[in-house]
Design an enzyme around this catalytic site. Structure first.
Site, PDB file in Angstrom:
ATOM      1  N   LYS A  35       0.829  42.687  22.575  1.00 38.17           N
ATOM      2  CA  LYS A  35       0.253  43.779  21.786  1.00 38.17           C
ATOM      3  C   LYS A  35      -0.945  44.437  22.458  1.00 38.17           C
ATOM      4  CE  LYS A  35       3.046  43.588  18.284  1.00 38.17           C
ATOM      5  NZ  LYS A  35       3.756  44.724  17.725  1.00 38.17           N
ATOM      6  N   SER A  66       8.350  34.289  17.289  1.00 39.72           N
ATOM      7  CA  SER A  66       9.198  35.430  17.655  1.00 39.72           C
ATOM      8  C   SER A  66       9.683  35.294  19.102  1.00 39.72           C
ATOM      9  CB  SER A  66       8.454  36.761  17.458  1.00 39.72           C
ATOM     10  OG  SER A  66       7.343  36.853  18.310  1.00 39.72           O
TER      11      SER A  66
HETATM   12  C1  LIG Z   1       4.218  37.937  17.427  1.00 41.99           C
HETATM   13  C2  LIG Z   1       5.029  39.204  17.422  1.00 41.99           C
HETATM   14  N1  LIG Z   1       6.282  39.183  17.910  1.00 41.99           N
HETATM   15  C3  LIG Z   1       7.058  40.299  17.910  1.00 41.99           C
HETATM   16  C4  LIG Z   1       6.596  41.488  17.392  1.00 41.99           C
HETATM   17  C5  LIG Z   1       7.520  42.692  17.368  1.00 41.99           C
HETATM   18  O1  LIG Z   1       7.196  43.627  18.357  1.00 41.99           O
HETATM   19  P1  LIG Z   1       7.372  45.174  18.128  1.00 41.99           P
HETATM   20  O2  LIG Z   1       6.387  45.592  17.056  1.00 41.99           O
HETATM   21  O3  LIG Z   1       7.091  45.802  19.449  1.00 41.99           O
HETATM   22  O4  LIG Z   1       8.779  45.418  17.659  1.00 41.99           O
HETATM   23  C6  LIG Z   1       5.305  41.544  16.889  1.00 41.99           C
HETATM   24  C7  LIG Z   1       4.779  42.786  16.316  1.00 41.99           C
HETATM   25  O5  LIG Z   1       3.864  42.769  15.510  1.00 41.99           O
HETATM   26  C8  LIG Z   1       4.495  40.384  16.908  1.00 41.99           C
HETATM   27  O6  LIG Z   1       3.253  40.377  16.415  1.00 41.99           O
END
Ligand SMILES: Cc1ncc(COP(=O)(O)O)c(C=O)c1O
Length: 313
Positions: free
Chosen positions: A48, A274
């Site tokens: 991020k 994630s």
């Molecule tokens: C820990 C984590 N994984 C995956 C994502 C998903 O990414 P994206 O917002 O680019 O789809 C986020 C988004 O907030 C996240 O905080």
């Protein structure tokens, strides 16, 4: 990879250029090679940082954000930590809306980096569409105050630009063609950014969007609760463009969690839920594509952010 001895002007210059690692132990035989892009190497330990910088610098370039203003956002904590970091370096105040459904480490990180944090109470610690809507409403309310800039991550196309750089890095790091790429979606910024870079570079990559099996909005049109932070928001994100992915698939939360633990214990790759979801999706894709092919997935952040929620307990 950057050398430890590199000399930077500001901490912002340490964003990006993260390593990529070929998994050696958890991908079964007769599968494609699977590479994990290790975004925990960014300064706040998550991908991020890339999008936070892109949103702030995009707003500065357009004259929408200047000295003395307050940046506002709602976030599960990763974007908030990244924005708090960028705002700290650039001298902006940062007002952030989050919830107790997200990891304590993330809330504490935002505070440590100087953010003003408002925590919305969740029901039983679950991430639900109702909770996300409450967070959005509160942030929109604050954003109506004078001298504020709402980064509004769900609608901000600057984040795709921020993640295109991650795609360029992947293409430079892997000599062979990239046959498959999968990514779990929150805002869909990283899926869109990487996919755009792959297409621009002429790669013929099968691109899969991943979502939690209990909130299958893309695959079944239904939503529900889960505890995979940052993804599966309960609605189709505005930035998701059908042109840039081939299809969507679900991943079971238990499998995502199990994969995060296996990554730590068998590959020494210490990442969050994630990331476990992305690698679980990548291993399935590697099975479909078979040997001598290459699949890439993003390991979004560090496992250090998930110690209190019990991912590794
Ligand atoms: C820990 C984590 N994984 C995956 C994502 C998903 O990414 P994206 O917002 O680019 O789809 C986020 C988004 O907030 C996240 O905080």
């Amino acid at each position: 990879m950057q050398s430890k001895h590199n000399n930077y002007n500001t901490a912002l210059d340490t964003i990006g250029n993260t390593p990529i690692i070929k998994l050696q132990n958890i991908v079964p035989p007769n599968h494609a090679n699977v590479y994990a892009k290790l975004e925990s190497y960014n300064p706040t330990g998550s991908k991020k940082d890339r999008m936070a910088l892109a949103m702030i610098e995009g707003a500065e370039e357009r004259g929408e954000l200047s000295n003395g203003m307050t940046v506002v956002e709602y976030t599960g904590g990763s974007t908030g930590s990244a924005l708090a970091f960028v705002c700290a370096v650039k001298g902006y105040k940062f007002h952030v809306i989050s919830s107790d459904a997200f990891g304590r480490e993330k809330l504490d990180t935002m505070r440590a980096l100087g953010a003003k944090l408002e925590v919305i109470k969740s029901q039983d610690g679950k991430i639900t569409p109702d909770l996300i809507n409450q967070m959005i409403q509160r942030a929109s309310e604050i954003a109506r105050k004078p001298d504020t800039f709402f980064t509004n991550q769900l609608s901000n196309p600057d984040i795709i630009r921020g993640f295109e750089k991650m795609g360029h890095e992947i293409i430079e790091q892997i000599a062979e063609p990239i046959d498959g790429f999968c990514d779990s979606i929150g805002t869909a910024g990283s899926l869109m950014g990487v996919s755009r870079s792959l297409k621009t570079a002429g790669q013929d990559t099968l691109v899969i969007a991943l979502e939690p099996s209990t909130s299958p909005i893309l695959t079944r049109g239904t939503t529900g609760g889960h505890n995979i932070e940052g993804v599966g928001l309960g609605f189709i994100p505005e930035l998701l463009d059908n042109k840039y992915y081939d299809h969507a698939r679900t991943v079971d939360e238990n499998e995502a969690r199990q994969t995060a633990r296996k990554l730590a214990r068998e590959e020494g790759i210490f990442v969050g839920t994630s990331s476990g979801m992305n690698i679980a999706g990548a291993i399935k894709l590697a099975k479909d594509l078979g040997p001598d092919k290459t699949v890439v997935a993003i390991a979004c952040d560090t496992g250090l952010k998930y110690l209190s929620e019990g991912l590794f307990s």
